[in-house]
Design a protein around this motif. Structure first.
Motif, PDB file in Angstrom:
ATOM      1  N   PRO B 228       0.829  -1.214   0.000  1.00  0.00           N
ATOM      2  CA  PRO B 228       0.000   0.000   0.000  1.00  0.00           C
ATOM      3  C   PRO B 228       0.864   1.265   0.000  1.00  0.00           C
ATOM      4  O   PRO B 228       0.540   2.249  -0.651  1.00  0.00           O
ATOM      5  CB  PRO B 228      -0.784  -0.095   1.302  1.00  0.00           C
ATOM      6  N   LEU B 229       1.975   1.183   0.716  1.00  0.00           N
ATOM      7  CA  LEU B 229       2.883   2.326   0.782  1.00  0.00           C
ATOM      8  C   LEU B 229       3.462   2.629  -0.584  1.00  0.00           C
ATOM      9  O   LEU B 229       3.564   3.785  -0.998  1.00  0.00           O
ATOM     10  CB  LEU B 229       4.015   1.980   1.748  1.00  0.00           C
ATOM     11  N   ASN B 230       3.804   1.557  -1.284  1.00  0.00           N
ATOM     12  CA  ASN B 230       4.346   1.738  -2.631  1.00  0.00           C
ATOM     13  C   ASN B 230       3.322   2.380  -3.544  1.00  0.00           C
ATOM     14  O   ASN B 230       3.645   3.248  -4.348  1.00  0.00           O
ATOM     15  CB  ASN B 230       4.769   0.382  -3.197  1.00  0.00           C
ATOM     16  N   PHE B 231       2.082   1.988  -3.369  1.00  0.00           N
ATOM     17  CA  PHE B 231       1.024   2.580  -4.186  1.00  0.00           C
ATOM     18  C   PHE B 231       0.917   4.082  -3.895  1.00  0.00           C
ATOM     19  O   PHE B 231       0.791   4.897  -4.803  1.00  0.00           O
ATOM     20  CB  PHE B 231      -0.296   1.867  -3.903  1.00  0.00           C
ATOM     21  N   THR B 232       0.997   4.410  -2.613  1.00  0.00           N
ATOM     22  CA  THR B 232       0.981   5.824  -2.236  1.00  0.00           C
ATOM     23  C   THR B 232       2.120   6.573  -2.916  1.00  0.00           C
ATOM     24  O   THR B 232       1.934   7.684  -3.415  1.00  0.00           O
ATOM     25  CB  THR B 232       1.127   5.970  -0.712  1.00  0.00           C
ATOM     26  N   VAL B 233       3.284   5.933  -2.930  1.00  0.00           N
ATOM     27  CA  VAL B 233       4.441   6.587  -3.537  1.00  0.00           C
ATOM     28  C   VAL B 233       4.200   6.835  -5.021  1.00  0.00           C
ATOM     29  O   VAL B 233       4.520   7.901  -5.546  1.00  0.00           O
ATOM     30  CB  VAL B 233       5.710   5.734  -3.339  1.00  0.00           C
ATOM     31  N   GLN B 234       3.595   5.847  -5.692  1.00  0.00           N
ATOM     32  CA  GLN B 234       3.304   6.025  -7.123  1.00  0.00           C
ATOM     33  C   GLN B 234       2.343   7.186  -7.344  1.00  0.00           C
ATOM     34  O   GLN B 234       2.515   7.985  -8.259  1.00  0.00           O
ATOM     35  CB  GLN B 234       2.703   4.740  -7.711  1.00  0.00           C
ATOM     36  N   VAL B 235       1.324   7.254  -6.483  1.00  0.00           N
ATOM     37  CA  VAL B 235       0.353   8.350  -6.600  1.00  0.00           C
ATOM     38  C   VAL B 235       1.043   9.691  -6.347  1.00  0.00           C
ATOM     39  O   VAL B 235       0.842  10.669  -7.077  1.00  0.00           O
ATOM     40  CB  VAL B 235      -0.809   8.146  -5.605  1.00  0.00           C
ATOM     41  N   PHE B 236       1.885   9.698  -5.324  1.00  0.00           N
ATOM     42  CA  PHE B 236       2.606  10.919  -4.968  1.00  0.00           C
ATOM     43  C   PHE B 236       3.472  11.370  -6.137  1.00  0.00           C
ATOM     44  O   PHE B 236       3.489  12.554  -6.509  1.00  0.00           O
ATOM     45  CB  PHE B 236       3.465  10.617  -3.736  1.00  0.00           C
ATOM     46  N   LYS B 237       4.156  10.408  -6.724  1.00  0.00           N
ATOM     47  CA  LYS B 237       5.021  10.723  -7.858  1.00  0.00           C
ATOM     48  C   LYS B 237       4.192  11.293  -9.012  1.00  0.00           C
ATOM     49  O   LYS B 237       4.567  12.302  -9.624  1.00  0.00           O
ATOM     50  CB  LYS B 237       5.732   9.438  -8.300  1.00  0.00           C
TER      51      LYS B 237
END
Lengths: 86, 294
Positions: B228-237
């Motif tokens: 989930p954290l990685n997904f957040t990072v993708q969204v953030f990016k």
């Protein structure tokens, strides 16, 4: 003095720290873990807590929100969601 | 014969438009610098995250029954597409180009009889899509109140989407955003985020062949937390790239507009002077022929 290893802390907003350390203690999810140079490869998650960094010169500490730690090839990487300012 | 006063007014109005576009360009340039810095300083984090996931997922075999963010589901029926656009216009083709990429994808999926759901981040994309695909748009996320993008904004979006995933509302998720290459070039990008596409090149794999990791607590527990954290990072990016691209696009659009306004002023001024001269000549002819008649 003991061997040192590369140590870096990254958060979404910035690279918080990048340098050398001789000992780092991190708040692992199952208990604190201390890292010295040439530690075995490990990946673990962090709980909210304090990271203590000891280098040749001084000792530093700061608090992290949840995150992850990876140690490989004599490099310690801390990926934290945020740094909690005191 | 055009009225000289009207021409004068027109030149005046084009001049003031030019002033506005020039000012907007300057503002966009200042904002662009800030957005670019933000995008750059987040890069180490997303790189580290990718590195971590690659280390973990290598050799990891999930039990097939699990619904997880790494391998997704065997099902491939419902696709969620997240579109990142701006809240404001006047930025050239910025919004329409990325929306066109999305539209191609939608048509493609509909042809394959898939169900499509759309989440719009930013109002402009929604404005373009609502006429044609309004029944597919499940959510519009308003970013108008957001001055500078923080990690928390990305987290709010990703928490929603991850929850939708575990509620079984979709099987695959892709994000569409403008990747920032330079001020004059923004590349509309499609990226599949659930399940994760891991691009691993050969030499990289060989190098790390001998690396073996201990996991604490366990591999799957860490994955459950990190994905989930990685997904957040993708969204953030995506948010940051999109913001930087928006300012870049606006800057070049306003630069063009200022230049066009300059050309227009030159043409109008020439036309104005010609007309003025014509009026004077006409008056002179009238006077001379009047004098001759006497």
């Amino acid at each position: 003095m003991s061997d040192s290893f590369n140590f870096s802390v990254v958060t979404p907003e910035q690279t918080y720290l990048d340098g050398e350390a001789s000992m780092v203690v991190v708040p692992g999810i199952e208990g604190d873990i201390g890292f010295l140079a040439n530690h075995a490869n490990i990946i673990t998650s962090l709980r909210l807590g304090t990271i203590v960094v000891t280098s040749d010169k001084d000792t530093n500490s700061f608090n992290v929100e949840k995150g992850f730690v990876k140690f490989s090839e004599n490099k310690l990487l801390v990926v934290a969601e945020g740094i909690v300012s005191e | 014969m055009p009225n000289l006063d009207d021409l004068k007014k027109r030149i005046g109005s084009v001049k003031s438009t030019e002033k506005i576009t020039k000012a907007m360009k300057m503002v966009a340039a200042a904002k662009l610098r800030r957005a670019q810095e933000a995008a750059e300083s987040s890069r180490p984090y997303s790189d580290s995250m990718k590195d971590l996931i690659e280390s973990i997922s290598k050799g990891y075999k999930p039990s097939s029954t699990d619904r997880n963010l790494l391998t997704g589901d065997e099902k491939d029926q419902i696709h969620l597409l997240i579109l990142f656009t701006s809240e404001r216009g006047l930025c050239g083709g910025f919004n329409s180009i990325v929306t066109r990429t999305l539209r191609d994808k939608i048509e493609n999926l509909i042809d394959q009889n898939k169900t499509v759901k759309i989440v719009c981040v930013g109002k402009k994309g929604y404005d373009i899509l609502k006429r044609q695909y309004s029944e597919m748009i499940t959510e519009v996320i308003d970013m108008r109140a957001v001055k500078s993008i923080t990690y928390q904004d990305a987290k709010n979006i990703s928490d929603k989407v991850v929850k939708m995933f575990f509620d079984g509302e979709f099987d695959k998720c892709s994000i569409f955003y403008n990747e920032f290459k330079s001020v004059i070039s923004q590349i509309p990008t499609e990226q599949q985020v659930i399940p994760i596409e891991i691009i691993s090149n050969e030499s990289d794999q060989e190098r790390k062949e001998d690396s073996f990791f201990e996991f604490e607590p366990g591999e799957s527990e860490i994955l459950d937390e990190i994905l989930p954290l990685n997904f957040t990072v993708q969204v953030f990016k995506a948010l940051l790239e999109s913001a930087a691209s928006e300012q870049g696009a606006r800057m070049s659009a306003m630069d063009n507009a200022s230049r066009n306004a300059g050309d227009m002023i030159d043409n109008l001024t020439l036309f104005y002077n010609r007309s003025r001269q014509a009026v004077i000549t006409k008056e002179l002819i009238e006077i001379i022929s009047g004098a001759e008649a006497v």
